[in-house]
Motif scaffolding. Structure first.
Motif, PDB file in Angstrom:
ATOM      1  N   ARG A  17     -38.769  92.191 -64.076  1.00 57.65           N
ATOM      2  CA  ARG A  17     -39.418  93.501 -64.166  1.00 57.65           C
ATOM      3  C   ARG A  17     -40.683  93.558 -63.293  1.00 57.65           C
ATOM      4  N   ASN A  18     -41.519  92.528 -63.394  1.00 55.63           N
ATOM      5  CA  ASN A  18     -42.785  92.524 -62.651  1.00 55.63           C
ATOM      6  C   ASN A  18     -42.583  92.476 -61.141  1.00 55.63           C
ATOM      7  N   LEU A  19     -41.574  91.725 -60.691  1.00 56.84           N
ATOM      8  CA  LEU A  19     -41.344  91.569 -59.251  1.00 56.84           C
ATOM      9  C   LEU A  19     -40.248  92.493 -58.736  1.00 56.84           C
ATOM     10  N   LYS A  20     -39.649  93.263 -59.643  1.00 55.32           N
ATOM     11  CA  LYS A  20     -38.552  94.170 -59.273  1.00 55.32           C
ATOM     12  C   LYS A  20     -37.422  93.401 -58.580  1.00 55.32           C
ATOM     13  N   LEU A  21     -37.007  92.296 -59.214  1.00 56.58           N
ATOM     14  CA  LEU A  21     -35.962  91.436 -58.667  1.00 56.58           C
ATOM     15  C   LEU A  21     -34.588  91.872 -59.146  1.00 56.58           C
ATOM     16  N   ASP A  22     -33.599  91.676 -58.283  1.00 60.90           N
ATOM     17  CA  ASP A  22     -32.219  91.994 -58.628  1.00 60.90           C
ATOM     18  C   ASP A  22     -31.406  90.713 -58.866  1.00 60.90           C
ATOM     19  N   THR A  23     -32.020  89.558 -58.664  1.00 67.56           N
ATOM     20  CA  THR A  23     -31.325  88.280 -58.797  1.00 67.56           C
ATOM     21  C   THR A  23     -31.249  87.844 -60.257  1.00 67.56           C
ATOM     22  N   GLN A  24     -30.215  87.115 -60.603  1.00 68.76           N
ATOM     23  CA  GLN A  24     -30.085  86.561 -61.945  1.00 68.76           C
ATOM     24  C   GLN A  24     -30.784  85.207 -62.059  1.00 68.76           C
ATOM     25  N   ASP A  25     -30.912  84.482 -60.918  1.00 72.87           N
ATOM     26  CA  ASP A  25     -31.510  83.146 -60.944  1.00 72.87           C
ATOM     27  C   ASP A  25     -32.995  83.219 -60.586  1.00 72.87           C
ATOM     28  N   VAL A  26     -33.770  83.668 -61.556  1.00 69.77           N
ATOM     29  CA  VAL A  26     -35.200  83.843 -61.372  1.00 69.77           C
ATOM     30  C   VAL A  26     -35.887  82.502 -61.117  1.00 69.77           C
ATOM     31  N   LYS A  40     -55.057  75.305 -68.357  1.00 68.80           N
ATOM     32  CA  LYS A  40     -53.765  74.718 -68.709  1.00 68.80           C
ATOM     33  C   LYS A  40     -52.625  75.197 -67.825  1.00 68.80           C
ATOM     34  N   ASN A  41     -52.909  75.999 -66.819  1.00 67.02           N
ATOM     35  CA  ASN A  41     -51.853  76.562 -65.988  1.00 67.02           C
ATOM     36  C   ASN A  41     -51.975  76.204 -64.514  1.00 67.02           C
ATOM     37  N   TRP A  42     -50.825  76.149 -63.870  1.00 66.11           N
ATOM     38  CA  TRP A  42     -50.743  76.082 -62.424  1.00 66.11           C
ATOM     39  C   TRP A  42     -50.550  77.513 -61.930  1.00 66.11           C
ATOM     40  N   TYR A  43     -51.121  77.821 -60.781  1.00 70.51           N
ATOM     41  CA  TYR A  43     -50.944  79.130 -60.144  1.00 70.51           C
ATOM     42  C   TYR A  43     -50.438  78.903 -58.733  1.00 70.51           C
ATOM     43  N   CYS A  44     -49.448  79.673 -58.355  1.00 70.30           N
ATOM     44  CA  CYS A  44     -48.851  79.574 -57.026  1.00 70.30           C
ATOM     45  C   CYS A  44     -48.899  80.959 -56.403  1.00 70.30           C
ATOM     46  N   GLU A  45     -49.553  81.072 -55.262  1.00 66.34           N
ATOM     47  CA  GLU A  45     -49.693  82.360 -54.599  1.00 66.34           C
ATOM     48  C   GLU A  45     -49.071  82.299 -53.215  1.00 66.34           C
ATOM     49  N   ILE A 100     -47.416  87.342 -54.101  1.00 64.59           N
ATOM     50  CA  ILE A 100     -46.866  87.065 -55.426  1.00 64.59           C
ATOM     51  C   ILE A 100     -47.667  85.921 -56.046  1.00 64.59           C
ATOM     52  N   LYS A 101     -47.994  86.063 -57.324  1.00 62.58           N
ATOM     53  CA  LYS A 101     -48.687  85.009 -58.070  1.00 62.58           C
ATOM     54  C   LYS A 101     -47.798  84.592 -59.230  1.00 62.58           C
ATOM     55  N   ILE A 102     -47.437  83.312 -59.239  1.00 60.78           N
ATOM     56  CA  ILE A 102     -46.578  82.744 -60.278  1.00 60.78           C
ATOM     57  C   ILE A 102     -47.456  81.859 -61.170  1.00 60.78           C
ATOM     58  N   ARG A 122     -46.995  90.793 -58.704  1.00 64.77           N
ATOM     59  CA  ARG A 122     -47.377  91.172 -57.342  1.00 64.77           C
ATOM     60  C   ARG A 122     -48.895  91.294 -57.329  1.00 64.77           C
ATOM     61  N   MET A 123     -49.514  90.720 -56.308  1.00 66.51           N
ATOM     62  CA  MET A 123     -50.964  90.813 -56.171  1.00 66.51           C
ATOM     63  C   MET A 123     -51.261  92.030 -55.289  1.00 66.51           C
ATOM     64  N   THR A 124     -52.273  92.797 -55.672  1.00 69.55           N
ATOM     65  CA  THR A 124     -52.612  93.984 -54.886  1.00 69.55           C
ATOM     66  C   THR A 124     -53.986  93.880 -54.303  1.00 69.55           C
TER      67      THR A 124
END
Length: 76
Positions: free
Chosen positions: A20-29, A49-54, A58-60, A74-76
């Motif tokens: 939903r957040n990335l508006k993805l159509d793939t099943q293998d997120v 306690k978290n890792w961040y990947c940018e 996109i920020k994961i 999505r980063m704006t």
């Protein structure tokens, strides 16, 4: 974190949230996120306690203990 890329996973709710957040159509997120994390331009850092990947606006967010993908935005 890259040494444990094979441990990265998410929950059913996480899959729906990321799609939903990335508006993805793939099943293998998880594969999608792993590919973004492995991108040579990905900036990876740990805060608390978290890792961040940018990468590519996109920020994961990944829990550093369980390697669960919590969310992605999505980063704006």
């Amino acid at each position: 974190m890259l040494d444990h890329i094979d441990k990265i996973h998410t929950t059913e709710l996480g899959i729906e949230r990321i799609k939903r957040n990335l508006k993805l159509d793939t099943q293998d997120v998880v594969a999608y996120c792993r590919n973004k994390i492995l991108d040579k331009n990905c900036h990876i850092y740990k805060r608390g306690k978290n890792w961040y990947c940018e990468v590519e606006q996109i920020k994961i967010t990944i829990n550093s203990l369980s390697y669960t993908i919590i969310t992605a935005h999505r980063m704006t």
